[in-house]
Design a protein around this motif. Structure first.
Motif, short mmCIF file in Angstrom:
data_model
loop_
_atom_site.label_atom_id
_atom_site.label_comp_id
_atom_site.label_asym_id
_atom_site.label_seq_id
_atom_site.Cartn_x
_atom_site.Cartn_y
_atom_site.Cartn_z
N UNK A 173 4.26 -8.77 -4.89
CA UNK A 173 4.03 -8.89 -6.34
C UNK A 173 2.60 -8.52 -6.71
N UNK A 174 1.66 -8.91 -5.85
CA UNK A 174 0.27 -8.53 -6.10
C UNK A 174 0.12 -7.01 -6.03
N UNK A 175 0.82 -6.41 -5.10
CA UNK A 175 0.80 -4.94 -5.02
C UNK A 175 1.35 -4.30 -6.28
N UNK A 176 2.44 -4.84 -6.81
CA UNK A 176 3.04 -4.23 -8.00
C UNK A 176 2.17 -4.41 -9.23
N UNK A 177 1.54 -5.58 -9.35
CA UNK A 177 0.71 -5.81 -10.54
C UNK A 177 -0.54 -4.93 -10.49
N UNK A 178 -1.07 -4.72 -9.30
CA UNK A 178 -2.22 -3.81 -9.16
C UNK A 178 -1.82 -2.37 -9.44
N UNK A 179 -0.61 -2.01 -9.03
CA UNK A 179 -0.12 -0.65 -9.31
C UNK A 179 0.00 -0.45 -10.83
N UNK A 180 0.55 -1.45 -11.50
CA UNK A 180 0.66 -1.36 -12.96
C UNK A 180 -0.70 -1.26 -13.63
N UNK A 181 -1.66 -2.02 -13.10
CA UNK A 181 -3.02 -1.97 -13.64
C UNK A 181 -3.64 -0.59 -13.41
N UNK A 182 -3.35 -0.01 -12.25
CA UNK A 182 -3.85 1.34 -11.95
C UNK A 182 -3.27 2.35 -12.93
N UNK A 183 -1.97 2.21 -13.22
CA UNK A 183 -1.33 3.11 -14.18
C UNK A 183 -1.98 2.98 -15.56
N UNK A 184 -2.20 1.74 -15.98
CA UNK A 184 -2.85 1.50 -17.28
C UNK A 184 -4.26 2.08 -17.30
N UNK A 205 -1.21 -4.05 -0.22
CA UNK A 205 -0.31 -5.21 -0.33
C UNK A 205 1.15 -4.80 -0.10
N UNK A 206 1.53 -3.65 -0.62
CA UNK A 206 2.91 -3.19 -0.41
C UNK A 206 3.14 -2.92 1.07
N UNK A 207 2.16 -2.29 1.71
CA UNK A 207 2.28 -2.01 3.15
C UNK A 207 2.38 -3.31 3.94
N UNK A 208 1.59 -4.30 3.55
CA UNK A 208 1.61 -5.59 4.26
C UNK A 208 2.95 -6.29 4.07
N UNK A 209 3.46 -6.27 2.84
CA UNK A 209 4.76 -6.90 2.58
C UNK A 209 5.85 -6.23 3.43
N UNK A 220 10.51 -1.18 1.23
CA UNK A 220 10.55 0.14 1.87
C UNK A 220 10.44 1.24 0.82
N UNK A 221 11.17 1.07 -0.27
CA UNK A 221 11.13 2.07 -1.35
C UNK A 221 9.75 2.14 -1.99
N UNK A 222 9.17 0.97 -2.23
CA UNK A 222 7.83 0.93 -2.85
C UNK A 222 6.80 1.56 -1.92
N UNK A 223 6.96 1.33 -0.64
CA UNK A 223 6.01 1.89 0.33
C UNK A 223 6.04 3.42 0.29
N UNK A 224 7.23 3.98 0.15
CA UNK A 224 7.33 5.45 0.07
C UNK A 224 6.53 5.98 -1.11
N UNK A 225 6.50 5.20 -2.18
CA UNK A 225 5.77 5.60 -3.39
C UNK A 225 4.26 5.54 -3.19
N UNK A 226 3.78 4.51 -2.47
CA UNK A 226 2.33 4.27 -2.45
C UNK A 226 1.63 4.61 -1.12
N UNK A 227 2.39 4.92 -0.09
CA UNK A 227 1.76 5.10 1.23
C UNK A 227 0.64 6.14 1.20
#
Length: 362
Positions: A173-184, A205-209, A220-227
């Motif tokens: 969740x921390x990874x997703x909220x940071x990703x959203x903040x990056x987009x903003x 955070x996504x990699x760690x999760x 796994x899907x999120x990791x493909x997006x951010x790796x």
């Protein structure tokens, strides 16, 4: 058919339980546990309702909320009531999309998570849910209020992880909220942090999760997006102020800001100072003078405000060979280093280093 029959059977049990709690309240209207248990039954009944019947689900949740309110009125220290009440309110908010009514419900849920955490600070799940509530609220409020709410959500997820280092949901969740903040930030050009830094943080955070729960398809899907946003073949690259490797308590004037890399096995200083270029063979040339911490040797990682350190955001890595002291550029930067090092250590402790290695070197 068996599932439907099982659902009916479960509902009969819930109905019977509800009658018992109603009787208990008739005997003793001041019994907070009876109200609390009745609320739980109503909340579970709402989960059993036909998914297409929002109105009946909502009315059951509304009734549950009233019972939780009564339970907490009678016993203001009932942590479980505040926690489950917040979940019920959040479920009601989710049915209302991004409306003013939903905003008010999310704010109520957040207040109850706040109260739950006040009553039981050692509650990573409540902190995680609090962060999720703030994340949902941030999507509804006016743009000017969004960033403050997002930063609060980040702090809640981070607090949850600090209580339970392998809490993969909060990590994700921390990874997703940071990703959203990056987009903003990339859209608005926010002044504080570059979107690339935020994307890179998010990816950690996504990699760690994923490393902790490699079978979770969402991770796994999120990791493909951010790796690709990671500083591969490392997990984290950045600057820390460090003493000479052979003199960890050297006078402040001998400390230098230099680049560090973190991968799945070690934290390594890669050049003597920020003015020196990083060469491909730098590790070989001066390895004996560089600070290196093997993940397997880490005992704990913490902030440090020791007066013997240079001014700034102090970091102490306790190892089996003794402490290593470093100073981050800012307190925000320190949070990132603390989390990254702890996560790598936690992944090692859970026997998942090979998964992390596959992410950053594969």
């Amino acid at each position: 058919m068996p599932d439907m029959e099982e659902g009916r059977s479960r509902q009969r049990i819930l109905t019977f339980a509800a009658k018992r709690y109603i009787s208990a309240i008739e005997r003793n209207p001041e019994d907070p546990d009876a109200y609390y248990n009745w609320a739980l039954v109503l909340q579970e009944s709402a989960d059993n309702v036909d998914p297409n019947s929002d109105s009946s689900k909502d009315s059951l949740l509304e009734e549950a909320c009233k019972k939780y309110a009564e339970a907490t009125r009678l016993c203001p220290t009932l942590y479980d009531a505040y926690y489950n009440w917040a979940i019920a309110i959040a479920d009601r908010a989710k049915m209302r999309g991004r409306t003013k009514e939903a905003e008010e419900l999310w704010q109520q849920a957040i207040r109850n998570y706040d109260k739950a955490v006040q009553l039981s600070w050692n509650s990573p799940q409540a902190l995680n849910n609090w962060g999720l509530g703030l994340q949902e609220l941030s999507a509804i409020v006016p743009a000017k209020d969004k960033q403050t709410i997002i930063k609060t959500a980040i702090s809640k997820f981070r607090s949850a992880i600090q209580l339970q280092f392998d809490f993969h949901r909060a990590i994700y969740n921390l990874g997703t909220v940071l990703y959203g903040l990056a987009e903003d930030t990339s859209r608005s050009g926010g002044p504080d942090t570059s979107p690339n830094d935020l994307y890179s943080q998010s990816a950690i955070y996504v990699a760690a999760a994923h490393a902790l729960k490699p079978n979770y398809s969402v991770y796994r899907s999120a990791l493909r997006l951010v790796r690709s946003m990671l500083p591969l073949p490392y997990l984290k690259v950045g600057y820390l102020t460090a003493p000479p490797a052979d003199d960890p308590v050297a006078p402040h004037k001998h400390w230098e800001r230099s680049q560090f890399i973190l991968n799945h096995t070690e934290l390594q200083q890669v050049n003597d100072s920020e003015s020196a270029p990083v060469k491909a063979n730098a590790l070989v040339e001066k390895a004996k003078r560089f600070i290196k911490v093997d993940v397997a040797d880490i005992v704990s990682v913490s902030t440090c405000s020791d007066l013997t350190l240079p001014p700034g955001a102090g970091l102490c890595i306790n190892t089996t060979h003794g402490p290593v002291f470093l100073v981050a550029d800012t307190w925000e930067s320190l949070d990132g280093w603390l989390d990254a090092i702890r996560l790598v250590y936690t992944i090692f402790a859970r026997g998942k280093t090979d998964v992390l290695a596959g992410i950053i070197t594969g």
